[in-house]
Design an enzyme around this catalytic site. Sequence first.
Site, mmCIF file in Angstrom:
data_model
loop_
_atom_site.group_PDB
_atom_site.id
_atom_site.type_symbol
_atom_site.label_atom_id
_atom_site.label_comp_id
_atom_site.label_asym_id
_atom_site.label_seq_id
_atom_site.Cartn_x
_atom_site.Cartn_y
_atom_site.Cartn_z
ATOM 1 N N GLY A 1 0.816 -0.820 -0.371
ATOM 2 C CA GLY A 1 0.243 0.117 -0.303
ATOM 3 C C GLY A 1 1.136 1.722 -0.157
ATOM 4 C CD1 TRP B 1 -1.634 1.764 -5.781
ATOM 5 C CD2 TRP B 1 -2.010 3.904 -4.380
ATOM 6 N NE1 TRP B 1 -2.802 2.577 -5.977
ATOM 7 C CE2 TRP B 1 -3.127 3.564 -5.063
ATOM 8 C CE3 TRP B 1 -1.794 4.460 -3.383
ATOM 9 C CZ2 TRP B 1 -3.998 4.269 -5.148
ATOM 10 C CZ3 TRP B 1 -2.715 5.489 -3.207
ATOM 11 C CH2 TRP B 1 -3.640 5.394 -4.414
ATOM 12 C CG HIS B 2 0.426 5.876 -0.925
ATOM 13 N ND1 HIS B 2 0.673 4.862 0.105
ATOM 14 C CD2 HIS B 2 -0.516 7.472 -1.229
ATOM 15 C CE1 HIS B 2 -1.265 5.127 0.352
ATOM 16 N NE2 HIS B 2 -1.545 6.399 -0.494
ATOM 17 N N GLY B 3 3.950 5.648 -4.790
ATOM 18 C CA GLY B 3 4.649 6.176 -5.500
ATOM 19 C C GLY B 3 6.119 5.484 -4.909
ATOM 20 C CG PHE C 1 -0.072 9.587 -4.494
ATOM 21 C CD1 PHE C 1 1.910 9.525 -4.530
ATOM 22 C CD2 PHE C 1 -0.474 10.072 -2.989
ATOM 23 C CE1 PHE C 1 2.066 10.257 -3.537
ATOM 24 C CE2 PHE C 1 -0.174 10.430 -2.799
ATOM 25 C CZ PHE C 1 1.388 10.484 -2.298
#
Lengths: 473, 92
Positions: free
Chosen positions: A323, A326-328, A473
Amino acid sequence: MIFPTLNFLLFYLVVWPVAWGLALLRQHTLHKLAIIAASYFFYCVWNWKLAFLLFASVVLNFAAGRLIDATRGGTRLWTVRLAVAANLSLLGFFKYYGWFVDSLGELLRSVGMTRELPMLEVVLPIGISFFTFQGISYIVDLHRGDLDRSRKLIDVMFFISFFPHLVAGPIVRAASFLPQLETPPSPNRVFVGLGMILIVWGVFKKAIVANYLAVQLVDKAFFDPTAFGALDLWFAVYGYAVQIYCDFSAYSDIAIGVAALLGYRFQRNFDQPYRAERLREFWRRWHMSLSSWLRDYLYIPLGGNRGGELRTYRNLLLTMVLGGIWHGAAWKFVVWGALHGGVLAAERWIESLLPKPAGVEPFWRRVVGVLLVFHFVCFCWIFFRAEDMTRAGEMLAGLLDGSKHSTLLTRFHVALIAFGLAIQFTPSDTLQRADRLVRRLSPWSLGALAGLAILLIEAIGGDGAAPFIYFQF
Amino acid sequence: MTTRDDDPGTEDLETGMQPSPLRVVPKIFVAALVPLFFFNSLGIANWTRSLPPTELHAGLNKAAVAWHDIMLSTGPARVFAWLRDTIGVKLD
């Protein structure tokens, strides 16, 4: 094109009557095509070339859906796996290629090997993390039977490309959204109060609270933490916690409101996250469409809590690290995810050791819980917000350095932070109460009130709006 | 992370709210836009100035500036400018 701008207002003032006009004329297909065309226009304003990528993602998921419908047993399972892998490859290439090559290069250099690695200038397509996850939701929901059958190309296009959620969510689920496309939106069931309240409230949170905290306090403090005193840095961290909430929840609110006025329903994405007494509860309240996505499409397929305590802890950690990524594409997001995953596992472990409390917990324990969770979340935001790990280290050191005086913090910043935290503790039915109030007004009064509110926000906040944090993102 | 029992993110915001008929929305839009159109004529003029330079956009800008002049002379734009000076907070 971003929401609280005149560009978007004009765009919406064209799209809204066209979409509803076609729906009222019972031209359902044309209604959907008009919204799809508007959505692609919305995307093309940013980069028309990458609209082909969005279309490719739609076609990929549509074709996989048809195949899943047409096959059974092992072939069907392999189709699902390949489709999910293709979605993730798309995301992986555009989002993580540069990071992967950089990290590999550094690793090779650290062991004394120098290699010329193929470096490509890859543009990060806006919203790719969101539309890829929605594509996966379509495939998996179909496979699990949560969605009864594959849908026509036009419906898959609408679901993935619908402009309110296209670039920054909420991550809409196929199983909950696609049934809404079976019939035209009903002209007798438009959640006008909800839409108007969320749009005005979202514009306020973004244009006033998030923008001022970002520009006047947070950006300066995080740019060079060594230049400021501990008090400035403490409040910059609190300020960022409020800023990211007001920024991201504002986008979600406006998206939900804009969709509601077009007759479509999105799920709630934020529910006063900083009032959480446990970290687990924080994740039930923060970016709910992502946390529930991670739960249903990652944590549970990994085994969830079904394989014993150790496996549960592993699954929690893995889910949160992924997770985070996923943001970066950066190590700071790995650290952020690992911290959350680690503490979620620790919290679960500690709770398993303690006897279950009978009845409601005493007030003081709940207050301590809220304070602990909030400060832990703030600690993690430091890694999330800092430019890199070095800057995060400087920030942490600065928080403990009492030698410098405060030169940045003003009463206005403190008031904004206090406001951002106070709205976490309003009654949970505040929106319903506001809706009841709004319904007492005539349409003309409601409109005038909304217009005056926007005018006031503009008078306080000035022209223009900074991009939303979650656009990156 | 949560378990299925917690069921986050599935709650519809509409719970406990009343829908309205579509016919009220155009009235709301018009009533919301009128104050912006009259009081923030400067914002419209600035926006038309930011458009790519074409003949159409130049025409739009000319009309927006003329509208803003009217709003200045009749008062609404001056009221908004005063409001901005009074309650606006400078971003630096």
